[in-house]
Scaffold this motif. Structure first.
Motif: not given
Length: 298
Positions: A292-293, A10-11, A3-5, A124-126
């Motif tokens: 990661p988002v 930035r948070t 699976q693609a990362p 940031p939706h992380t």
């Protein structure tokens, strides 16, 4: 097929510890981390003041652990030793725990994990997994203490997939200056961080150890000594240092693209001096970090 990362974004995480009943103004950020010692002795009134302060701060997520001074949050300890702290006014540990556990805006962690997702439209939706623990090596009559023979077992509880570790104690040899020439961190915690290699480790407890270090781990080492577990440690030049300096104490910990090779260790002790009429305080530490988002996942 691999699976693609997930993409990284930035948070901003604001870190603080050892406020000891102080309620400082905090810089802006997405996440607040408080690494323990909210109070001086854990009374209900002290905790209520701290919780009201935390609830009034403007962060999407607020992650909080206790420290050794937050005595009433360690119910077993307080049952045996509470009279030493509040002889004439015993505190209700259930009511004290309810303050932090039932707060609608605080994620209180007591040696446990949580998954944090930032969902605010302008954020940031992380997402990240955090483990938080109040424990520190036993020293004097204080809460959440453990002995040397308990240390490895305690810190083996940190899950391998943890992104952020929040502990009251610092790890041995990193941000753990207790007094000039003396270190006060936990060696078992340092080994656990090498095993897990989180992106960020936040602590406090040792006020003179307030600092930031970026540790690059040796991934092929089976020798548990400091010399063989770490490739290098990068020091931090605090941009907010100095009297009258209005800049933030900020660090760019953007090693997310490096994978699990580095850990940014932050001792965010707010109280710089413990005693006397002229107490001094440190600035909170602001960490900009790639996480990661999660948006778009099923």
């Amino acid at each position: 097929m691999d699976q693609a990362p997930r993409p990284l974004k930035r948070t901003r995480i604001v870190c603080i510890s050892d406020t000891h009943n102080q309620t400082p103004k905090l810089p802006k950020g997405d996440v607040l981390i408080h690494a323990g010692d909210l109070t001086n002795q854990g009374s209900f009134s002290e905790l209520e003041k701290a919780v009201r302060w935390l609830e009034g701060t403007d962060f999407e997520k607020k992650i909080v652990i206790a420290g050794n001074h937050d005595t009433t949050l360690d119910a077993n300890f307080y049952r045996e030793n509470g009279a030493y702290f509040h002889k004439n006014h015993p505190q209700d540990t259930e009511a004290c725990l309810k303050l932090v556990k039932d707060s609608p805006s605080i994620t209180y962690l007591n040696h446990e994990s949580a998954t944090v997702r930032l969902t605010h439209p302008s954020g940031p939706h992380t997402a990240f997994k955090v483990f938080g623990s109040p424990y520190s090596p036993a020293h004097g009559l204080w809460a959440f203490g453990y002995t040397a023979d308990q240390a490895s077992s305690i810190w083996s509880d940190i899950p391998f997939d943890t992104d952020v570790v929040v502990t009251h104690t610092p790890p041995r040899g990193h941000c753990d200056t207790a007094s000039p020439g003396s270190l006060g961190g936990c060696e078992a915690l340092r080994r656990a961080l090498w095993r897990v290699r989180p992106k960020l480790a936040v602590c406090g407890h040792k006020h003179p150890g307030r600092d930031v270090e970026r540790v690059k781990w040796r991934l092929d080492s089976k020798n548990p000594s400091l010399k063989y577990m770490e490739d290098e440690t990068k020091a931090w030049d605090d941009p907010g240092a100095g009297m009258g300096n209005k800049k933030e104490s900020k660090v760019d910990a953007l090693m997310g693209r490096m994978g699990r090779k580095e850990t940014c260790i932050v001792n965010a002790s707010y109280q710089a001096t413990s005693y006397g009429a002229h107490k001094r305080f440190n600035k909170p530490i602001v960490v900009d970090i790639d996480l990661p988002v999660w948006q778009g996942e099923g």
